[in-house]
Design a protein around this motif. Structure first.
Motif, short mmCIF file in Angstrom:
data_model
loop_
_atom_site.label_atom_id
_atom_site.label_comp_id
_atom_site.label_asym_id
_atom_site.label_seq_id
_atom_site.Cartn_x
_atom_site.Cartn_y
_atom_site.Cartn_z
N ASP A 1 -7.66 -17.05 10.22
CA ASP A 1 -8.98 -16.43 10.01
C ASP A 1 -9.54 -16.58 8.60
OD1 ASP A 1 -7.26 -14.72 8.70
OD2 ASP A 1 -8.36 -12.93 9.27
N THR A 2 -9.03 -17.52 7.84
CA THR A 2 -9.53 -17.62 6.46
C THR A 2 -11.02 -18.01 6.42
OG1 THR A 2 -7.33 -18.27 5.72
CG2 THR A 2 -9.15 -18.70 4.20
N TYR A 3 -11.38 -18.96 7.27
CA TYR A 3 -12.79 -19.39 7.30
C TYR A 3 -13.47 -18.90 8.58
CZ TYR A 3 -11.02 -22.41 3.59
OH TYR A 3 -10.43 -22.87 2.45
N THR B 1 -0.88 -0.61 5.93
CA THR B 1 -1.40 0.56 5.25
C THR B 1 -1.26 1.84 6.04
OG1 THR B 1 -3.04 -0.91 4.30
CG2 THR B 1 -3.45 1.44 4.09
N GLY C 1 7.28 -12.86 8.10
CA GLY C 1 6.13 -13.16 7.27
C GLY C 1 5.92 -14.64 7.16
N THR C 2 4.69 -15.04 6.93
CA THR C 2 4.42 -16.47 6.89
C THR C 2 3.49 -16.87 5.77
OG1 THR C 2 2.66 -16.15 8.49
CG2 THR C 2 4.82 -16.68 9.36
N MET C 3 2.21 -16.63 5.91
CA MET C 3 1.28 -17.09 4.87
C MET C 3 0.13 -16.11 4.69
SD MET C 3 -1.13 -19.95 6.71
CE MET C 3 0.12 -21.14 7.11
N ALA C 4 -0.47 -16.16 3.51
CA ALA C 4 -1.64 -15.36 3.22
C ALA C 4 -2.87 -16.27 3.15
CB ALA C 4 -1.46 -14.65 1.88
N HIS C 5 -4.03 -15.66 3.05
CA HIS C 5 -5.25 -16.45 2.92
C HIS C 5 -5.22 -17.34 1.68
CE1 HIS C 5 -6.58 -12.93 5.44
NE2 HIS C 5 -6.90 -13.96 6.20
N SER C 6 -4.58 -16.85 0.62
CA SER C 6 -4.57 -17.64 -0.62
C SER C 6 -3.86 -18.98 -0.41
CB SER C 6 -3.90 -16.86 -1.76
OG SER C 6 -2.55 -16.60 -1.45
N TYR C 7 -2.92 -19.01 0.53
CA TYR C 7 -2.25 -20.28 0.82
C TYR C 7 -3.25 -21.27 1.41
CZ TYR C 7 1.08 -23.67 2.69
OH TYR C 7 1.77 -24.83 2.96
N ARG D 1 0.81 -1.21 0.00
CA ARG D 1 0.00 0.00 0.00
C ARG D 1 0.85 1.26 0.00
NH1 ARG D 1 -4.74 -2.30 2.24
NH2 ARG D 1 -5.14 -4.03 0.84
N LEU E 1 -6.40 -21.23 1.11
CA LEU E 1 -7.40 -21.56 0.09
C LEU E 1 -6.87 -22.56 -0.95
CD1 LEU E 1 -8.89 -18.03 -0.62
CD2 LEU E 1 -10.11 -19.97 0.37
N ASP F 1 -6.29 -11.64 11.33
CA ASP F 1 -6.23 -10.50 10.42
C ASP F 1 -7.59 -9.87 10.16
OD1 ASP F 1 -4.59 -8.91 8.53
OD2 ASP F 1 -5.77 -9.91 6.97
N SER F 2 -8.65 -10.37 10.82
CA SER F 2 -9.98 -9.82 10.55
C SER F 2 -10.89 -10.10 11.74
CB SER F 2 -10.56 -10.46 9.28
OG SER F 2 -10.61 -11.87 9.40
#
Lengths: 433, 433
Positions: free
Chosen positions: A225-227, A309, A193-199, A156, A201, A256-257
């Motif tokens: 927190d992906t699901y 951000t 850093g480790t992983m994103a939601h796309s991982y 960002r 998924l 993250d959410s």
């Protein structure tokens, strides 16, 4: 060569000075003119970047061709630019110094044309790094001295360069690391850093994702927190217990959410009840000093914070109104008098005792220690490149030792700054008015 | 080589995919997930910058040495990175296209690891240029089609690169020029600028400064607010009349402080009464779309506007929350389900008829024209470098032809966007929920 990075008016003014033979020594001061909303203090940064750029401020042949094509300048001026080298003197505060509006943070004394031409570069560099360092400092104060705080801002920030400088400025302020790998390499900042939601998924289910990640990494932090965050915490517990059996360790989980304060407590409880108190809880997601304070006030539990951000763009104050003004020339002190835009006349020094600053004329002596030091003279820097990690420790100490009135993070449109003028300087301001 | 510009987690995820042999084709979409406060439309920008960077996204030997030193990755993965070249496919809207949140602005289809590794770069580039182009578009709408609007932002932008890209994005949106000389050279944008207050202060009095500047420049614009704007206007009249006698012309005057609406009218009157209606009035000083609208509403008179700080950092919304999400892989459509963070599953197309957009699955056909076009395939761009000046004309036409509900600049926390989903896509979202 960055010589062409300037506002056109630097050149049109310089051209006129050139034609008029007006190239005597002049002093310009860099300072923040007006109160900065919500900022009871600033953290000065960007000096190293500026001092590295300064000797490279030159004009290449193709730059001169371009300027010639504009049809504004005589060849003799382009010849002058061809041999341009900044030969002046720079005085500045140390990087990482607590600073305030209405006091000079840096001064430049040089032949007028030189001092003029470097304005845009100087402002661009110092304004942004000081802006981000100041924001980072507030975020650290909010998180407290025990918390680990890292920079997640690259996606960002306003460009790759901005991301590098945000990582540097926040580390200088006392952050613990950055997700920005290039910044890690260039500045020696620890990368995280480790992983994103796309991982997550990318696998049939969350638990499979966790198991695989643990298998593939020495220090895994699992994004839960992906699901559903609570179910995610339970899956993390399962993956962590399985990991233990094979001698591996899950270092932490990240949220993250959702309602981070409530969820972090709940996740902490799930981990503790599962006999995994060593697993750390990280939180992220549009955090800044206000949200971290609110998170803590509401009983949120976090070992560390990832801040993106709102750090890199200094969300609540996205630009610093630092200016660079002529304060003295061969005719003496100078001062602009437009309504609401007063400047301090004359070459000045800043003296600090405790956190009370006194701005004096250069020739005066004030109480405490002088903040402006000579850092560049005759084309060369006098101070060596900043040892970022060492300086970071000192900055953290000064931040966590701020008096309560400065450490106050509550919103305030017009903060009051502990900056006074010496009677001599005050008298000069009155005369000039 | 910008390969190392990524968040560490791109590498840790990619490493896991590499170890697991999970490198089948996947599609990621770039879109703005949530409503953007105050932005009833966006202007998509940054594609050229991204497409130029993409083939250069490589890892140099020293990058690999650095990564090896982190102790996270096996040599085989570093070997993979050594030969990394993006070989995937990119579909995107045209730069300068009006766009909205909740619709894909760009999609990437590539082996999963490749698609993952470019994420940080992609987001950094597209988020910032789209942010500034969108802000510039609003400023233009506020100023109206007759006004000349120029970029004065370099000193407050977040770095030299940000300043270059702000100049480019605002010119793409329809600005007339920039003060940024380097941007002028690199992008062929007209450069503008005349004098600062320090110039006026460098002379015994304002009139001497004006006389000298007129003597030294072919198209002088005089800054008249250093001491007193009204007196400054009278001095400008005097300098302009003297100039006429020697066959020279004063092009304009600039006001940078005070009550611009009142002062601009007064200055206009002074110039007109002096028989100098051809002298243009420029205004500047912390302007943005809100202040320009207010200036015009209060009867301010300006031929042109210089817009700086609030343009380059997009002051009221200083970062764009654009995200890049996995939407499809070898197992079919994918969708993240965290609360408040829904994404659209599957590879999609956007169809526009008027300003109503329909997002469909890739295989469907919608009404109007498809906005996503194939722009990059197998390592090469399919579209040539954007002709900025030509595209700017088209963008200006679309901006000044916006329907009133989109051209509305009034603050609004949650704008409503004319974006619908096809019934097939809607059904897929429901299933995934």
């Amino acid at each position: 060569m960055p010589g062409l990075f300037l506002d056109l008016y630097e050149l049109t003014m310089a051209y006129s000075y050139f034609r008029q033979g007006m190239d005597q020594e002049a002093t310009f001061a860099y300072f923040v003119r007006s109160p900065v909303p919500h900022r009871r203090f600033l953290l000065f940064a960007g000096l190293d970047t500026f001092l590295e750029a300064l000797p490279q401020f030159r004009f290449a042949e193709e730059d001169l061709d371009y300027l010639q094509g504009l049809g504004l300048f005589h060849r003799s001026f382009l010849d002058y630019l061809a041999s341009f080298r900044f030969s002046g003197e720079v005085w500045a505060m140390d990087e990482g110094e607590i600073a305030f509006p209405n006091e000079p943070l840096l001064t430049v004394t040089a032949p007028r044309i030189q001092a003029q031409l470097i304005e845009t570069l100087l402002l661009n560099v110092l304004n942004y790094e000081t802006l981000v360092a100041s924001k980072a400092a507030r975020i650290l104060v909010a998180a407290g001295p025990e918390a680990v705080v890292v920079d997640f801002s690259p996606r960002r920030d306003h460009g790759v360069e901005a991301a590098l400088r945000a990582a540097r400025a926040s580390f200088l302020a006392g952050f613990h690391g950055t997700s920005n790998v290039l910044a890690g390499k260039l500045y020696g900042i620890p990368v995280v850093g480790t992983m994103a939601h796309s991982y997550v998924l990318s696998f049939p289910d969350e638990l499979s994702a966790f198991r695989t990640f643990v298998e593939d990494h020495p220090h895994p932090v699992l994004l839960i927190d992906t699901y559903d965050t609570i179910q995610g915490a339970r899956n993390a517990v399962r993956a962590a217990k399985e990991a233990k059996e094979t001698g591996k360790t899950v270092v932490g989980v990240r949220l993250d959410s959702g309602d981070l304060a409530v969820l972090s407590r709940e996740v902490r409880r799930i981990l503790d009840e599962a006999g995994l108190p060593e697993i750390r809880v990280f939180v992220s997601g549009d955090l800044d000093e206000y949200r971290i304070l609110e998170f803590r006030r509401r009983g949120g539990v976090a070992w560390g914070y990832g801040v993106g951000t709102r750090l890199g763009v200094s969300w609540d104050v996205p630009a610093l109104g630092g200016v660079y003004k002529l304060v003295e020339d061969e005719k003496g002190p100078r001062m602009k008098k437009s309504p609401g835009k007063l400047t301090l006349p004359g070459k000045c020094q800043v003296w600090r005792e405790g956190f009370a600053d006194l701005v004096t004329l250069d020739e005066e002596k004030g109480p405490g220690r002088p903040l402006l030091k000579k850092v560049f003279v005759r084309g060369e820097r006098l101070v060596s490149k900043l040892e970022l990690a060492r300086r970071r420790e000192e900055v953290r100490q000064s931040l966590f030792g701020l008096p309560p009135e400065l450490a106050d993070l509550s919103p305030c449109e017009v903060p009051d700054y502990p900056v006074r003028l010496s009677s001599k300087l005050q008298a000069l301001v009155e005369v000039a008015k």
